[in-house]
Design a protein around this motif. Structure first.
Motif, PDB file in Angstrom:
ATOM      1  N   TYR A 154      36.436  52.946  39.077  1.00  0.00           N
ATOM      2  CA  TYR A 154      35.290  53.706  38.604  1.00  0.00           C
ATOM      3  C   TYR A 154      33.991  52.949  38.893  1.00  0.00           C
ATOM      4  CZ  TYR A 154      32.200  56.292  35.504  1.00  0.00           C
ATOM      5  OH  TYR A 154      31.157  57.011  35.003  1.00  0.00           O
ATOM      6  N   ASN A 178      33.089  59.793  44.507  1.00  0.00           N
ATOM      7  CA  ASN A 178      33.943  60.142  43.385  1.00  0.00           C
ATOM      8  C   ASN A 178      35.151  59.210  43.413  1.00  0.00           C
ATOM      9  OD1 ASN A 178      36.137  61.582  41.881  1.00  0.00           O
ATOM     10  ND2 ASN A 178      34.474  63.051  41.601  1.00  0.00           N
ATOM     11  N   GLU A 230      36.074  67.833  46.331  1.00  0.00           N
ATOM     12  CA  GLU A 230      36.317  66.465  46.789  1.00  0.00           C
ATOM     13  C   GLU A 230      36.264  66.388  48.306  1.00  0.00           C
ATOM     14  OE1 GLU A 230      35.923  64.514  43.629  1.00  0.00           O
ATOM     15  OE2 GLU A 230      36.549  63.496  45.437  1.00  0.00           O
TER      16      GLU A 230
END
Length: 107
Positions: free
Chosen positions: A46, A55, A96
């Motif tokens: 992350y 992402n 995505e």
């Protein structure tokens, strides 16, 4: 996944020591991740995703080559009550793909 992490470090022109420091870990731990000996924790991915502005899903799939297959499998096993879940998954996968394609375009 480790190749994408390595490519991320190279794109930022950082040493392994600098990347480890940026991610808040030891150099030895980072090297093990980069070499594929250890999988990074989700929180590390992350942090890295935020640093390189992608992402976190970017690290989990390889250029979306399985997206079509996943959607085919899901569509073949869907009942009416699961159609909302399928729609959500399809939207997520498509978004995505757009993000990754935008990141991979050469200016």
């Amino acid at each position: 996944m480790n190749i994408k992490i390595l490519k991320s470090r190279y794109s930022m022109k950082l040493t392994q020591d600098e990347m480890a420091s940026l991610l808040g870990m030891s150099k030895k731990c980072y090297i093990n991740i980069e070499n594929g000996r250890v999988s990074p924790r989700a929180d590390i991915l992350y942090i890295l995703a935020n640093i390189i502005n992608v992402n976190v899903a970017y690290f989990y799939h390889d250029k979306d080559r399985y997206t079509g297959e996943i959607l085919s499998i899901l569509k073949g096993n869907v009942s009416n009550e699961n159609s909302n879940i399928l729609t959500l998954i399809e939207i997520m996968l498509n978004s995505e793909m757009e993000i990754i394609n935008d990141k991979n375009r050469v200016p």
